[in-house]
Design a protein around this motif. Structure first.
Motif, PDB file in Angstrom:
ATOM      1  N   HIS A 184       0.691  -1.314  -0.091  1.00 12.81           N
ATOM      2  CA  HIS A 184      -0.012   0.009  -0.013  1.00 12.81           C
ATOM      3  C   HIS A 184       0.737   1.136  -0.190  1.00 12.81           C
ATOM      4  O   HIS A 184       1.989   1.258   0.434  1.00 12.81           O
ATOM      5  N   ASP A 234       6.473   1.281   5.707  1.00 10.67           N
ATOM      6  CA  ASP A 234       5.274   0.227   6.041  1.00 10.67           C
ATOM      7  C   ASP A 234       4.468   0.460   4.641  1.00 10.67           C
ATOM      8  O   ASP A 234       3.695   1.716   4.779  1.00 10.67           O
ATOM      9  N   GLY A 235       4.419  -0.331   3.798  1.00  7.77           N
ATOM     10  CA  GLY A 235       3.701  -0.206   2.657  1.00  7.77           C
ATOM     11  C   GLY A 235       4.498   0.130   1.298  1.00  7.77           C
ATOM     12  O   GLY A 235       4.900  -0.702   0.814  1.00  7.77           O
ATOM     13  N   GLU A 285      -4.847   0.844   2.851  1.00  9.67           N
ATOM     14  CA  GLU A 285      -4.559  -0.209   3.954  1.00  9.67           C
ATOM     15  C   GLU A 285      -4.822   0.173   5.282  1.00  9.67           C
ATOM     16  O   GLU A 285      -5.425  -0.750   5.937  1.00  9.67           O
ATOM     17  N   GLU A 286      -4.397   1.446   5.492  1.00 11.59           N
ATOM     18  CA  GLU A 286      -4.509   1.864   7.037  1.00 11.59           C
ATOM     19  C   GLU A 286      -5.818   2.121   7.531  1.00 11.59           C
ATOM     20  O   GLU A 286      -5.799   2.131   8.690  1.00 11.59           O
ATOM     21  N   HIS A 346       6.869  -6.718   3.024  1.00  6.13           N
ATOM     22  CA  HIS A 346       6.593  -5.789   3.859  1.00  6.13           C
ATOM     23  C   HIS A 346       7.646  -5.898   4.968  1.00  6.13           C
ATOM     24  O   HIS A 346       8.030  -6.794   5.366  1.00  6.13           O
ATOM     25  N   GLN A 394       7.411  -5.191  11.303  1.00  7.81           N
ATOM     26  CA  GLN A 394       6.976  -4.218  12.328  1.00  7.81           C
ATOM     27  C   GLN A 394       6.876  -5.026  13.668  1.00  7.81           C
ATOM     28  O   GLN A 394       5.719  -4.751  14.717  1.00  7.81           O
ATOM     29  N   HIS A 416      -2.576  -6.739   6.611  1.00  2.81           N
ATOM     30  CA  HIS A 416      -1.868  -6.387   5.401  1.00  2.81           C
ATOM     31  C   HIS A 416      -3.050  -6.155   3.988  1.00  2.81           C
ATOM     32  O   HIS A 416      -3.844  -7.133   4.254  1.00  2.81           O
TER      33      HIS A 416
END
Ligand code: GLV
Ligand code: MN
Ligand code: MN
Length: 406
Positions: free
Chosen positions: A82, A93-94, A127-128, A189, A192, A356
Motif C-alpha cells: 500500500h 510500512d507499505g 490499507e491503514e 513488507h 513491524q 496487510h
C-alpha cells in the motif's frame, strides 16, 4: 547471484523520497483519496514507467503498473503493497513492498529476461484506514469484495467513501479483478515487530495474518456549563469514554494473544469550560483466533453499553471492519521458501500481528508474504527504518520467487 546492492539502496532512497509526500507539514500522513495520495501515485507511477511498466490508476484509486508476459494465456501475478499511511508514519510500512516490486521488474528488464506471465505491481490506495476507520478499501475493491453498504461511511468532514470513489471515475466495481486468470499475490513488507531482529534474520516467511475488528463507540450525554452544573447531575460523555478506554486495556491484558487499542478518541464540543456532551472512541481488536477475537469484541460492546447505562449516556456502536485470520497459500509459500533456500539463507517463519492487503486479496487469489527485518521492530512511527543490506536479501528472494514461478 544477489541483486546489486545499489538497487536495494535505491529502494530505500525512494521510500525516503516518497515519505516527503504528505498531507501534513513536517510529518508523513497520506490518507485515501487525498491530494498527497494523488501526488504519491504520480511519483511512484513515474518510477514504474522508468522500469518499463504500463501505468494506470484504477477505479478505486489504486496505482497499477503492468508488464505483459510472453504468453498471453499464462495469466498475471500480482505484487505490491500500500501507498497510504497512518498519521505521523514511517517511510517503509507499505511503500517498501511497492518499490521493491518495481525494482524486481527493473532487474528483469536489465537482464533482458521476460516472464511467461504478466506482472502487475499494485500500490493500494487504502490499507491503514486512517480516513474512514475501515480498511483495505483499495485491495477489497480489487478483490471485488467491497460491500456497497460501506460506501455510505463518512469521514470526520461528512465526505463519504462513495463520494471519494466516484472521483476516480467508474465506481469501485470496475477495479475488481475477479474472473481474471491470476497466479497469486505476493507482498513484501517490513515485519513491524521484533522477531527477525531477535533471530538475526534479514527476512522471514509469513505463515498467517491475525484477524482484526475495528469499531467505533459513540457516547451521547449532555453538554453543559463546567462551573454551574452540579457533579451529581452531569451526564459527561468523556467520563464514560474514559471508563471504556481502561476497560479495553484491561480486556487486552487479561486474554493471552489478544491486543486491544483505542487509538482515536474525541470529546465534544471540546472547550475547557463545557461538559462534554458527546465522545467517540475507535476500537481495534486483534487475535490469531477468530472466536477469541469475536468474544472479546462482544464483551467490550456489552461493557460500553453497561458503562453508558450506569451514567445515563446513550451508546451507539458501529463495526467498521471484521477481518478473519488469514492463512498464506501453501503452494506460493513453498516457492517463496525455495527462493529463500536458493539465496543461501536460513528459513525463518513467523505470523503477522499487523494487517496487510494480502488479507483482502486472499478472497481473490492465493497470497504469500515476505517480511523484512526493521530496526527495533518499530513501525507506525517516524523512526521506522530498514537496512539496505536486508532489502538486498529481500530483492534477491523476490527475484528468485519470480523466476521459480516462471
Ligand atoms: C495496518 O498496518 C494494521 O495492521 O493496522
Ligand atoms: Mn501499517
Ligand atoms: Mn502496511
Amino acid at each position: 547471484m544477489p541483486a546489486d546492492p545499489g538497487r536495494a539502496e535505491q529502494v530505500v532512497r525512494r521510500c525516503r523520497e516518497l515519505a516527503l509526500v504528505s498531507e501534513e507539514e513536517g510529518r508523513l500522513t497520506r490518507w485515501f483519496g487525498g491530494p498527497a495520495m494523488a501526488r504519491a501515485n504520480e511519483l511512484v507511477g513515474r518510477w514504474m514507467a522508468e522500469a518499463g511498466m504500463g501505468v494506470r490508476v484504477d477505479a478505486a484509486g489504486n496505482l497499477v503498473g503492468r508488464v505483459p508476459g510472453s504468453d498471453p494465456r499464462a495469466g498475471t501475478l500480482l505484487l505490491g503493497s500500500h501507498l497510504d499511511t497512518v498519521r505521523d508514519a514511517g517511510a517503509f510500512d507499505g511503500p517498501l513492498g511497492v518499490l521493491a516490486a518495481i525494482e524486481c521488474v527493473a532487474l528483469l528488464r536489465a537482464r533482458e529476461l521476460s516472464l511467461p506471465f504478466a506482472v502487475d505491481v499494485l500500490g493500494f490506495a487504502d490499507e491503514e484506514g486512517l480516513r474512514f476507520g475501515t480498511t483495505y478499501l483499495g485491495s477489497r475493491a480489487v478483490a471485488g469484495t467491497l460491500d456497497p453498504a460501506i460506501l455510505d461511511l463518512a469521514d470526520e468532514h461528512g465526505v463519504t467513501i462513495g463520494e471519494v470513489v466516484a472521483a476516480f471515475g467508474a465506481g469501485p466495481g470496475a477495479a475488481s479483478r475477479r474472473g481474471e486468470r491470476l497466479l497469486g499475490y505476493c507482498e513484501l513488507h517490513i515485519e513491524q515487530g521484533p522477531v527477525l531482529e531477535g533471530q538475526g534474520a534479514s527476512v522471514g516467511i509469513v505463515t498467517a495474518i491475525a484477524g482484526a475488528t475495528r469499531a467505533e463507540a459513540r457516547f451521547a450525554g449532555h453538554a453543559g456549563h463546567a462551573g454551574t452544573v452540579p457533579m451529581a447531575s452531569r451526564r459527561d460523555a468523556a467520563c464514560a469514554l474514559a471508563e471504556f478506554v481502561l476497560a479495553v486495556e484491561a480486556a487486552g491484558r487479561a486474554e493471552p494473544g489478544l491486543v486491544a487499542t483505542v487509538g482515536r478518541l474525541a470529546a465534544l464540543p471540546g472547550a475547557p469550560n463545557v461538559i462534554p456532551g458527546s465522545a467517540l472512541a475507535s476500537l481495534d481488536v486483534r487475535h490469531a483466533d477468530d472466536a477469541a477475537r469475536d468474544a472479546a469484541v462482544d464483551a467490550l460492546r456489552d461493557r460500553a453499553a453497561a458503562i453508558g447505562a450506569a451514567r445515563g449516556i446513550e451508546v451507539t456502536w458501529e463495526t467498521r471492519l471484521a477481518a478473519p485470520a488469514v492463512a498464506m497459500d501453501p503452494a506460493l509459500t513453498r516457492e517463496l521458501a525455495a527462493a529463500v533456500a536458493d539465496s543461501g539463507i536460513a528459513e525463518v517463519r513467523l505470523a503477522s500481528g499487523a494487517g496487510h492487503d494480502a488479507v483482502a486479496l486472499s478472497e481473490l487469489t492465493g497470497v504469500a508474504m515476505l517480511f523484512v527485518r526493521c530496526a527495533g521492530g518499530i513501525s507506525h512511527h517516524p523512526a521506522e527504518s530498514v537496512d539496505a543490506a536486508d532489502v538486498a536479501v529481500a530483492l534477491d528472494v523476490l527475484d528468485g520467487f519470480l523466476r521459480r514461478l516462471a
